[in-house]
Motif scaffolding. Structure first.
Motif, PDB file in Angstrom:
ATOM      1  N   MET A   1     -15.323   4.011 -10.985  1.00 20.74           N
ATOM      2  CA  MET A   1     -14.823   5.261 -10.185  1.00 20.74           C
ATOM      3  C   MET A   1     -15.473   5.109  -8.849  1.00 20.74           C
ATOM      4  O   MET A   1     -16.661   4.658  -8.781  1.00 20.74           O
ATOM      5  CB  MET A   1     -15.083   6.233 -11.277  1.00 20.74           C
ATOM      6  CG  MET A   1     -14.094   6.625 -12.283  1.00 20.74           C
ATOM      7  SD  MET A   1     -14.286   8.136 -12.932  1.00 20.74           S
ATOM      8  CE  MET A   1     -14.806   7.421 -14.730  1.00 20.74           C
ATOM      9  N   ARG A   2     -14.628   6.077  -8.087  1.00 27.07           N
ATOM     10  CA  ARG A   2     -15.438   6.143  -6.981  1.00 27.07           C
ATOM     11  C   ARG A   2     -15.712   7.720  -6.563  1.00 27.07           C
ATOM     12  O   ARG A   2     -15.519   8.068  -5.352  1.00 27.07           O
ATOM     13  CB  ARG A   2     -14.432   5.683  -5.731  1.00 27.07           C
ATOM     14  CG  ARG A   2     -14.429   4.130  -5.746  1.00 27.07           C
ATOM     15  CD  ARG A   2     -13.143   3.756  -4.764  1.00 27.07           C
ATOM     16  NE  ARG A   2     -13.434   2.325  -4.499  1.00 27.07           N
ATOM     17  CZ  ARG A   2     -13.994   1.763  -3.421  1.00 27.07           C
ATOM     18  NH1 ARG A   2     -14.381   2.585  -2.457  1.00 27.07           N
ATOM     19  NH2 ARG A   2     -14.211   0.551  -3.315  1.00 27.07           N
ATOM     20  N   PHE A   3     -16.032   8.274  -7.440  1.00 22.19           N
ATOM     21  CA  PHE A   3     -16.185   9.765  -7.173  1.00 22.19           C
ATOM     22  C   PHE A   3     -17.634   9.836  -6.917  1.00 22.19           C
ATOM     23  O   PHE A   3     -18.632   9.268  -6.876  1.00 22.19           O
ATOM     24  CB  PHE A   3     -16.330  10.471  -8.571  1.00 22.19           C
ATOM     25  CG  PHE A   3     -15.120  10.373  -9.268  1.00 22.19           C
ATOM     26  CD1 PHE A   3     -14.088  11.243  -8.740  1.00 22.19           C
ATOM     27  CD2 PHE A   3     -14.747   9.691 -10.332  1.00 22.19           C
ATOM     28  CE1 PHE A   3     -12.805  11.338  -9.668  1.00 22.19           C
ATOM     29  CE2 PHE A   3     -13.498   9.593 -11.169  1.00 22.19           C
ATOM     30  CZ  PHE A   3     -12.469  10.558 -10.577  1.00 22.19           C
ATOM     31  N   THR A   4     -17.796  10.669  -5.812  1.00 25.30           N
ATOM     32  CA  THR A   4     -18.986  11.338  -5.291  1.00 25.30           C
ATOM     33  C   THR A   4     -19.907  11.673  -6.248  1.00 25.30           C
ATOM     34  O   THR A   4     -21.063  11.734  -6.416  1.00 25.30           O
ATOM     35  CB  THR A   4     -18.936  12.210  -4.296  1.00 25.30           C
ATOM     36  OG1 THR A   4     -17.913  11.340  -3.097  1.00 25.30           O
ATOM     37  CG2 THR A   4     -20.221  12.522  -3.411  1.00 25.30           C
TER      38      THR A   4
ATOM     39  N   LEU B   1     -18.959  17.865 -11.232  1.00 23.36           N
ATOM     40  CA  LEU B   1     -17.660  18.643 -10.824  1.00 23.36           C
ATOM     41  C   LEU B   1     -18.121  20.135 -11.459  1.00 23.36           C
ATOM     42  O   LEU B   1     -18.004  21.006 -10.691  1.00 23.36           O
ATOM     43  CB  LEU B   1     -16.587  18.193 -11.281  1.00 23.36           C
ATOM     44  CG  LEU B   1     -15.950  16.957 -10.444  1.00 23.36           C
ATOM     45  CD1 LEU B   1     -14.527  16.759 -11.239  1.00 23.36           C
ATOM     46  CD2 LEU B   1     -15.664  17.525  -8.999  1.00 23.36           C
ATOM     47  N   ALA B   2     -18.551  19.961 -12.827  1.00 29.00           N
ATOM     48  CA  ALA B   2     -18.488  21.424 -13.273  1.00 29.00           C
ATOM     49  C   ALA B   2     -19.734  22.101 -12.534  1.00 29.00           C
ATOM     50  O   ALA B   2     -19.646  23.249 -12.366  1.00 29.00           O
ATOM     51  CB  ALA B   2     -18.795  21.435 -14.664  1.00 29.00           C
ATOM     52  N   ALA B   3     -20.873  21.438 -12.259  1.00 30.24           N
ATOM     53  CA  ALA B   3     -21.920  21.925 -11.797  1.00 30.24           C
ATOM     54  C   ALA B   3     -21.807  22.594 -10.443  1.00 30.24           C
ATOM     55  O   ALA B   3     -22.233  23.687  -9.977  1.00 30.24           O
ATOM     56  CB  ALA B   3     -23.272  21.197 -11.715  1.00 30.24           C
TER      57      ALA B   3
ATOM     58  N   ASN C   1      -7.098  20.731 -13.553  1.00 34.14           N
ATOM     59  CA  ASN C   1      -7.112  21.880 -14.166  1.00 34.14           C
ATOM     60  C   ASN C   1      -8.038  22.955 -13.280  1.00 34.14           C
ATOM     61  O   ASN C   1      -8.451  22.368 -12.284  1.00 34.14           O
ATOM     62  CB  ASN C   1      -7.526  21.882 -15.599  1.00 34.14           C
ATOM     63  CG  ASN C   1      -8.977  21.115 -15.874  1.00 34.14           C
ATOM     64  OD1 ASN C   1      -9.924  21.369 -15.101  1.00 34.14           O
ATOM     65  ND2 ASN C   1      -9.174  20.609 -16.856  1.00 34.14           N
ATOM     66  N   ALA C   2      -8.160  24.067 -13.927  1.00 33.25           N
ATOM     67  CA  ALA C   2      -8.884  24.870 -12.962  1.00 33.25           C
ATOM     68  C   ALA C   2     -10.339  24.608 -12.870  1.00 33.25           C
ATOM     69  O   ALA C   2     -10.826  24.474 -11.728  1.00 33.25           O
ATOM     70  CB  ALA C   2      -8.941  26.455 -13.757  1.00 33.25           C
ATOM     71  N   GLU C   3     -11.004  23.781 -13.786  1.00 37.61           N
ATOM     72  CA  GLU C   3     -12.538  23.306 -13.420  1.00 37.61           C
ATOM     73  C   GLU C   3     -12.519  22.176 -12.631  1.00 37.61           C
ATOM     74  O   GLU C   3     -13.458  21.897 -11.874  1.00 37.61           O
ATOM     75  CB  GLU C   3     -13.077  22.925 -14.882  1.00 37.61           C
ATOM     76  CG  GLU C   3     -13.135  23.832 -15.869  1.00 37.61           C
ATOM     77  CD  GLU C   3     -11.896  24.666 -16.559  1.00 37.61           C
ATOM     78  OE1 GLU C   3     -10.857  23.980 -16.672  1.00 37.61           O
ATOM     79  OE2 GLU C   3     -12.056  25.814 -16.633  1.00 37.61           O
ATOM     80  N   THR C   4     -11.375  21.376 -12.434  1.00 39.99           N
ATOM     81  CA  THR C   4     -11.389  20.293 -11.445  1.00 39.99           C
ATOM     82  C   THR C   4     -10.882  20.559 -10.033  1.00 39.99           C
ATOM     83  O   THR C   4     -11.325  20.042  -9.008  1.00 39.99           O
ATOM     84  CB  THR C   4     -10.683  19.018 -12.167  1.00 39.99           C
ATOM     85  OG1 THR C   4      -9.424  19.355 -12.564  1.00 39.99           O
ATOM     86  CG2 THR C   4     -11.534  18.572 -13.304  1.00 39.99           C
ATOM     87  N   LEU C   5      -9.650  21.421 -10.077  1.00 38.20           N
ATOM     88  CA  LEU C   5      -9.134  21.863  -8.882  1.00 38.20           C
ATOM     89  C   LEU C   5     -10.103  22.698  -8.081  1.00 38.20           C
ATOM     90  O   LEU C   5     -10.179  22.576  -6.806  1.00 38.20           O
ATOM     91  CB  LEU C   5      -7.904  22.470  -8.924  1.00 38.20           C
ATOM     92  CG  LEU C   5      -6.570  21.718  -9.462  1.00 38.20           C
ATOM     93  CD1 LEU C   5      -5.501  22.549 -10.260  1.00 38.20           C
ATOM     94  CD2 LEU C   5      -6.233  21.160  -8.189  1.00 38.20           C
TER      95      LEU C   5
ATOM     96  N   GLU D   1     -16.294  16.040  -0.701  1.00 38.54           N
ATOM     97  CA  GLU D   1     -17.366  16.242  -1.611  1.00 38.54           C
ATOM     98  C   GLU D   1     -17.255  15.756  -2.857  1.00 38.54           C
ATOM     99  O   GLU D   1     -18.061  15.112  -3.302  1.00 38.54           O
ATOM    100  CB  GLU D   1     -18.196  17.662  -1.365  1.00 38.54           C
ATOM    101  CG  GLU D   1     -19.302  17.776  -2.342  1.00 38.54           C
ATOM    102  CD  GLU D   1     -20.566  17.048  -1.791  1.00 38.54           C
ATOM    103  OE1 GLU D   1     -21.484  16.839  -2.654  1.00 38.54           O
ATOM    104  OE2 GLU D   1     -20.838  16.651  -0.562  1.00 38.54           O
ATOM    105  N   VAL D   2     -16.031  16.094  -3.322  1.00 37.26           N
ATOM    106  CA  VAL D   2     -15.687  16.035  -4.737  1.00 37.26           C
ATOM    107  C   VAL D   2     -15.318  14.391  -5.128  1.00 37.26           C
ATOM    108  O   VAL D   2     -15.683  13.702  -6.013  1.00 37.26           O
ATOM    109  CB  VAL D   2     -14.713  16.821  -5.205  1.00 37.26           C
ATOM    110  CG1 VAL D   2     -14.270  16.436  -6.851  1.00 37.26           C
ATOM    111  CG2 VAL D   2     -15.516  17.999  -5.402  1.00 37.26           C
TER     112      VAL D   2
END
Length: 129
Positions: A1-4, A10-12, A87-91, A100-101
């Motif tokens: 994956m290429r997530f930062t 993400l949750a934090a 969802n709400a937590e990722t959007l 940043e995400v």
């Protein structure tokens, strides 16, 4: 994956930005529709609607990130390789700071106001029910 950031990060990030918990449930879809006008330069929300600079967002809530087949060739590598559901937590953190995400995200626009974020999420959710 290429997530930062990882999904845990993400949750934090959402928590740090105060976009976590009950506040996400308090969005006003009608207000979100008005805020979405800022997004309409790049996105449409009509069922079966065309993409613009960004993908059509009809049905995005609850869908796989990077999963709009019609837009697939134009997604950034980070979204092409995404392994999470919108969802709400990722959007919330994504709308507040997309680059940043998700590394390499082409979306530059940011919604910095917490209420606008929660309202837009509530609006997008109505387009998926």
């Amino acid at each position: 994956m290429r997530f930062t950031k990882s999904l845990a990060a993400l949750a934090a990030t959402a928590a740090v930005l105060s976009f976590a918990g009950p506040a996400l449930a308090e969005g006003d879809p009608a207000a979100g529709e008005q805020v979405f006008r800022k997004c309409a330069a790049c996105h449409t929300v009509d069922e079966g609607g065309a993409a613009r600079v960004g993908p059509n967002l009809w049905g995005i809530y609850g869908s796989q990130a990077g999963g709009n087949e019609a837009f697939a060739p134009r997604y950034s590598n980070g979204l092409k390789e995404a392994d999470f559901v919108w969802n709400a937590e990722t959007l919330a953190p994504y709308l507040a700071n997309p680059r940043e995400v998700i590394q390499g995200s082409r979306m530059a626009f940011q919604l910095r106001n917490e209420q606008e974020v929660t309202d837009v999420i509530a609006y997008l959710k109505t387009l998926s029910e």
